[in-house]
Scaffold this motif. Structure first.
Motif, PDB file in Angstrom:
ATOM      1  N   GLU A 932       0.808  -1.219   0.000  1.00 41.33           N
ATOM      2  CA  GLU A 932       0.000   0.000   0.000  1.00 41.33           C
ATOM      3  C   GLU A 932       0.840   1.267   0.000  1.00 41.33           C
ATOM      4  O   GLU A 932       0.353   2.337  -0.354  1.00 41.33           O
ATOM      5  N   SER A 933       2.099   1.134   0.423  1.00 44.53           N
ATOM      6  CA  SER A 933       2.938   2.328   0.521  1.00 44.53           C
ATOM      7  C   SER A 933       4.312   2.048  -0.066  1.00 44.53           C
ATOM      8  O   SER A 933       4.842   0.937   0.065  1.00 44.53           O
ATOM      9  N   ARG A 970     -11.086  -1.804  -4.024  1.00 45.63           N
ATOM     10  CA  ARG A 970      -9.905  -0.941  -4.152  1.00 45.63           C
ATOM     11  C   ARG A 970      -9.771  -0.324  -5.544  1.00 45.63           C
ATOM     12  O   ARG A 970      -8.789   0.338  -5.832  1.00 45.63           O
ATOM     13  N   LYS A 971     -10.720  -0.563  -6.431  1.00 44.58           N
ATOM     14  CA  LYS A 971     -10.580  -0.046  -7.797  1.00 44.58           C
ATOM     15  C   LYS A 971     -10.383   1.461  -7.779  1.00 44.58           C
ATOM     16  O   LYS A 971     -11.117   2.190  -7.104  1.00 44.58           O
ATOM     17  N   GLY A 972      -9.375   1.901  -8.506  1.00 48.89           N
ATOM     18  CA  GLY A 972      -8.992   3.307  -8.517  1.00 48.89           C
ATOM     19  C   GLY A 972      -7.906   3.632  -7.518  1.00 48.89           C
ATOM     20  O   GLY A 972      -7.296   4.707  -7.576  1.00 48.89           O
ATOM     21  N   GLN A 973      -7.611   2.702  -6.599  1.00 51.26           N
ATOM     22  CA  GLN A 973      -6.586   2.934  -5.572  1.00 51.26           C
ATOM     23  C   GLN A 973      -5.193   2.679  -6.138  1.00 51.26           C
ATOM     24  O   GLN A 973      -4.995   1.835  -7.000  1.00 51.26           O
ATOM     25  N   THR A 974      -4.229   3.435  -5.634  1.00 55.95           N
ATOM     26  CA  THR A 974      -2.829   3.259  -6.051  1.00 55.95           C
ATOM     27  C   THR A 974      -2.140   2.272  -5.120  1.00 55.95           C
ATOM     28  O   THR A 974      -2.192   2.414  -3.895  1.00 55.95           O
ATOM     29  N   LEU A 975      -1.502   1.273  -5.722  1.00 55.04           N
ATOM     30  CA  LEU A 975      -0.684   0.324  -4.985  1.00 55.04           C
ATOM     31  C   LEU A 975       0.711   0.346  -5.587  1.00 55.04           C
ATOM     32  O   LEU A 975       0.955   1.013  -6.603  1.00 55.04           O
ATOM     33  N   THR A 987      -2.295   1.243 -10.584  1.00 57.52           N
ATOM     34  CA  THR A 987      -3.673   1.522 -10.198  1.00 57.52           C
ATOM     35  C   THR A 987      -4.515   0.268 -10.363  1.00 57.52           C
ATOM     36  O   THR A 987      -4.396  -0.459 -11.366  1.00 57.52           O
ATOM     37  N   THR A 989      -7.726  -1.704 -11.315  1.00 59.76           N
ATOM     38  CA  THR A 989      -8.778  -1.475 -12.304  1.00 59.76           C
ATOM     39  C   THR A 989      -9.652  -2.714 -12.440  1.00 59.76           C
ATOM     40  O   THR A 989      -9.452  -3.722 -11.755  1.00 59.76           O
TER      41      THR A 989
END
Length: 1003
Positions: A932-933, A970-975, A987, A989
């Protein structure tokens, strides 16, 4: 070196020829007919090895497979063979043998220092000693010290064979009972297979005194006549040098034939294997496996020069060897006197017989008295002296209770001490076949119980019948019963060959010989010579709380060596019984497991080595792929075209070209490797309904359906398209690498869960060649070569039809793994290449492009299609994959109950999603973990991993599929894809990247 201990006459050796061999680099001589052990003894060599744990000097102990001490290394790399029992190794020219477990030499062994610390090294000491600071500190040194011989370091240059055989009657053993059984069965016309581990027939008769007679003639003359008759019978086969090492269910037995081991390397025919593995299915089995003499367990009973009494008889009578000069016999039964008589007749000095019985009696005892052999009744050995060879023994009077000694200790100088503690029938094979034993207190041994399995028999000494006459009678009866049970007329089997019986009763049961000091003090009472297990070790195990004999065995390792406790197990059981004040049958026996003797790994492999171990399977079109520059990858043994690089193209460039050509016009794929299972029967639809998660009952003839197969835990096992050919017939396709497992899975359920279903499965993968044409022009190409209507109305998506393609009978399925309009063309395999070439020729106008597995992966990933084994790992459900649409809510199926478990419904389970990188040109390595980070230091918590990742020329950027915890939310979330040297931003998708509406599929 001169054969200083060879008798001037006698024996079954060929004195006309001399054979040279070496032991530890020194040259010796022997004769054909010698074993390595007898040849060493003939040259005065008794000390041949060091013991496993304490590195004590050890000598030749026996004359057969029960040998625990004389384990030698034969040959040099790459043909080196460790732990070979010297009594079983046939002498041949150029034989090169070495002692084991000694460094730098046999006489000067640094490992002998272990003897100084033996009191600190009882059984199980390593469990308690090597705990601090960590096992890993000691592991390397302990592993280097473990074992006896050295495994070869180079590939084995020899080859091995496997073969199958069927017979009416299998007779194991060619002693008097085995030969009698084979004669009786063979005369009836039954197909008989007679198996003997030795090079000669005769069993115990080879080593017995020459006066023995059978049917009024010398015993060995009867053996020769029996062999001649058996060889004249057309349905009898004799296998010598063949060990029956395993007895499995339903009279299935494993044999190891030593085909060329007895020959010098230069004389071994190149066309013959070194060894052969026989897999035999017998109608009836007769076990005439004989018996093994049991040693007496006294203090310091392991010195070189101490051997079994029967072994001494074998070396004198069969090999014409004097195993010593001054001999003492220690016995508790009458049979031991046979060895004393044999040695005296051969000219050796028999100093005394120490008999544990207060009043020795029996026919052999009386003969010994008549010949002037001194007998000391009620006396037992209480200790021995000598380093590399026994030089003396001490003996004392045995008290009435058999648990203590008394009186003055007396010493006798000797260089040979013979031990005879009774006989143990060889019941290993019988017990492997699930036979049960009972304890015969009179004979002091375990015997086969009368209520044995069907279609088997035990005869002779293996059955506890030790008289020659009884052995012959039992063998004859067992052979006749075997012939009758397999449907043969036994009126021609003849009469029993008669002989006089010679028993050895009475016996005084004596499992542990007491000494003037407590057990464990002042010397060691070895129970298992091979593993250095002493009586004190057994008593320690009992004090530690191991009451089960199976637990005692494992804690002490008694009976776990290559001899499998042949000389030690009964004594160990008896010692445990006495300690518990229980009877021997109350303690019971340990489990008899195959193999009976050690078997080389090579014989199990046979010819299935190197390329044949995992053979490459090729499709009918393989030569075309090779000629057109394809590179290949292995998929479930198949060689599949990976991609077709043109000059100057790398993997990415070539795959992008193949993918674009398929999407823009027309591509062709060799899909022959897909598993294909023909399913027939009136219950076929019902069966499919149970093995697939979706419904199948209403699938119409001529239609196809995609199915997902689960295991009982609800996890995805396989997927594929199954088509209904007619009312009661289906063709199932599976993934390439999972075809065999799927068939086994289906067969398992049919045979165990639903045996009443009328469903029949046949693998037809190799029967058909399959080629997939995909792309906008696929219908146009097919219409040119097919003699049937290929319009959408006639052949819609998920439909199938039959007809001819390029003049060849074919089944055509309109199914797609690319998202394009596609057709799978199945033709008989022999026509595969011809149809492929016809498609390529007609497709030239459309720019037809062959594509390989890598392009196939890109095409399916663009559409978000899964590959089982890549998007799944045994912990993924259909819901995790976003495929709940394929899970029926109305019917039962394998795995359904597991899907309703609370853990399966958690929102934070790993779910399949799409992933695109922030930098469109960067392709994430498959298997990369997602975090996540981008900050922080390892260990960094992972939220998932990438299952598939490619460059997509149709999307213009990289694409990836991944399993991510709670991924759909989590769609749209940056990993971040966490790599060793950097993090790749991406991202989450949707998993479908191209043609989301699916318009291209229908054309």
């Amino acid at each position: 070196m001169a054969q200083t201990h060879r008798l001037a006459e006698g024996g079954l050796i060929d004195r006309s020829r001399t054979i040279e061999f070496t032991f530890d680099g020194r040259r010796y001589e022997g004769h054909p007919g010698d074993s390595l052990a007898s040849a060493l003894l003939a040259n005065g060599v008794h000390f041949v090895g060091r013991s496993f744990k304490y590195h004590r000097p050890r000598g030749i102990f026996s004359a057969g497979v029960e040998e625990p001490n004389a384990l030698l290394q034969l040959g040099e790399n790459p043909r080196t063979d460790p732990n070979q029992r010297a009594p079983q190794v046939e002498l041949h020219g150029g034989l090169d043998a070495h002692s084991q477990n000694a460094f730098p030499s046999l006489k000067f062994d640094l490992g002998e220092i272990n003897r100084l610390f033996s009191r600190f090294m009882p059984s199980g000491f390593y469990y308690k000693t090597f705990m601090w600071p960590s096992w890993k500190v000691y592991e390397g040194a302990i592993r280097r010290a473990a074992g006896l011989g050295q495994a070869p370091e180079q590939p084995d240059p020899d080859h091995y064979d496997k073969t199958n055989a069927h017979c009416d009657v299998l007779v194991v053993g060619t002693g008097p009972s085995g030969l009698a059984a084979a004669l009786a069965a063979g005369r009836s016309g039954a197909r008989v297979l007679l198996v003997e581990q030795d090079s000669e027939l005769g069993g115990s008769l080879l080593s017995s005194e020459r006066e023995a007679e059978i049917a009024g003639q010398p015993a060995m003359d009867w053996v020769k006549a029996a062999r001649a008759e058996l060889e004249s019978l057309p349905d009898v086969r004799i296998l010598t040098r063949t060990q029956c090492f395993a007895y499995y269910d339903h009279n299935f037995l494993g044999l190891l034939e030593r085909v060329t081991d007895h020959l010098p390397q230069a004389e071994r025919p190149a066309h013959l294997p070194r060894q052969r593995f026989w897999k035999v299915r017998a109608g009836h089995v007769v076990m005439a496996t004989g018996a093994i003499e049991r040693p007496l367990v006294f203090r310091d009973n392991d010195r070189p020069g101490i051997m079994l009494a029967s072994a001494a008889s074998a070396y004198v009578n069969r090999y014409a060897v004097k195993p010593g000069k001054r001999a003492v016999l220690f016995t508790n039964n009458d049979s031991g006197y046979a060895a004393a008589l044999d040695l005296k007749q051969a000219g050796l000095e028999v100093v005394a017989v120490l008999d544990a019985r207060a009043e020795p009696s029996g026919p052999l005892t009386e003969r010994a008295r008549e010949t002037g052999i001194p007998i000391k009744a009620g006396r037992v050995v209480t200790g021995t002296k000598g380093r590399f060879r026994i030089t003396a023994l001490t003996h004392m009077a045995l008290d009435k209770d058999g648990k203590s000694v008394s009186g003055q200790a007396e010493e006798i100088a000797c260089d040979l001490l013979l031990s005879s503690g009774g006989w143990t029938p060889s019941v290993h094979l019988f017990c492997q076949s699930k036979g049960t034993l009972h304890w015969d207190h009179e004979l002091s041994c375990f015997r086969p119980h009368e209520s044995m399995q069907k279609a088997q028999g035990v005869a002779g000494s293996a059955n506890g019948s030790f008289g020659l006459g009884r052995c012959l009678a039992e063998g004859h009866a067992a052979g006749q019963a075997a012939a009758e049970s397999t449907g043969h007329n036994t009126s021609t089997v003849g009469e029993v060959a008669n002989s006089e019986d010679r028993g050895f009763l009475p016996i005084r049961e004596l499992f542990l010989v007491p000494s003037d000091k407590p057990v464990g003090a002042g010397g060691k009472h070895f129970v298992d010579l091979q593993n250095d297990v002493t009586a004190a070790d057994l008593l320690l195990a009992l004090r530690e709380g191991y009451s089960s004999i199976e637990h005692v065995k494992r804690y002490t390792t008694t009976g776990m060596g290559t001899d499998q406790g042949k000389t030690s197990n009964v004594n160990a059981i008896g010692i445990v019984a006495e300690q518990f004040n229980a009877t021997v049958p109350e303690v019971g026996v340990t489990t008899f497991r195959p193999p009976y003797t050690a078997v080389t790994f090579g014989v199990f492999a046979g010819r299935d080595v190197d390329e044949l171990l995992d053979p490459a399977r090729i499709t009918p079109m393989h030569s075309w792929h090779v000629n057109n520059g394809a590179l290949f990858e292995h998929v479930g043994q198949w060689l599949r075209a990976w991609y077709y690089p043109r000059e100057g193209e790398d993997l990415r460039t070539a795959v992008s070209r193949e993918v674009k050509a398929t999407r823009d016009s027309l591509g062709i794929l060799d899909a022959t490797t897909l598993g294909k299972i023909d399913i027939q029967g009136p219950d076929a639809a019902k069966f499919l309904n149970l093995v697939y998660s979706n419904a199948w009952s209403k699938l119409q003839v001529g239609r196809c359906r995609y199915g997902l197969m689960l295991k009982e835990d609800g996890m995805v096992f396989d997927d594929g398209v199954t088509s209904r050919i007619d009312e009661n017939r289906y063709i199932m396709t599976t993934t390439t690498g999972n075809a065999a497992q799927v068939l086994a899975h289906l067969e398992s359920y049919l045979q165990t869960e639903w045996p009443d279903m009328q469903v029949y499965l046949t693998s037809v993968t190799e029967q058909f060649a399959t080629m997939t044409i995909a792309g906008p022009n696929s219908r146009a190409l097919l219409s040119e070569l097919a003699d049937f209507d290929v319009s959408t109305e006639a052949l819609a998506h998920m439909g199938m039809t039959t007809g001819k393609v390029a003049g060849v009978p074919a089944r055509v399925f309109r199914i797609s793994f690319t998202g394009e309009m596609s057709y799978e063309i199945n033709v008989p395999a022999r026509y595969g290449l011809a149809v492929w070439e016809a498609l390529m020729l007609s497709g030239e106008k459309y720019g037809i492009t062959p594509y390989g597995t890598e392009a196939m992966h890109v095409l399916r990933a663009e559409k978000g299609f899964i590959i089982v084994g890549q998007e799944t790992d045994g912990s993924v459900t259909p819901i995790d994959l976003g495929m709940d649409w394929i899970v029926s809510k109305k019917k039962d199926f394998i795995g359904r109950r597991s899907l309703s478990r609370p853990d399966m419904l958690k929102e934070d389970r790993k779910q399949m999603v799409g992933v695109v990188t922030s930098d469109p040109k960067e392709v994430i390595p498959e298997g990369a973990h997602l975090v996540e980070s981008s900050a922080g230091h390892p260990p960094i918590p992972t939220v998932g991993y990438v299952t598939s990742s490619y460059w997509s020329p149709n999307c213009g950027h990289s694409i990836a599929l991944a399993l991510v915890k709670g991924g759909r939310a989590r769609k749209g979330q940056t990993l971040y894809a966490n790599l060793t040297d950097r993090n790749i931003a991406c991202t989450v998708t949707d998993s479908v990247f191209f043609d989301k509406e699916g318009e291209r599929l229908h054309g």
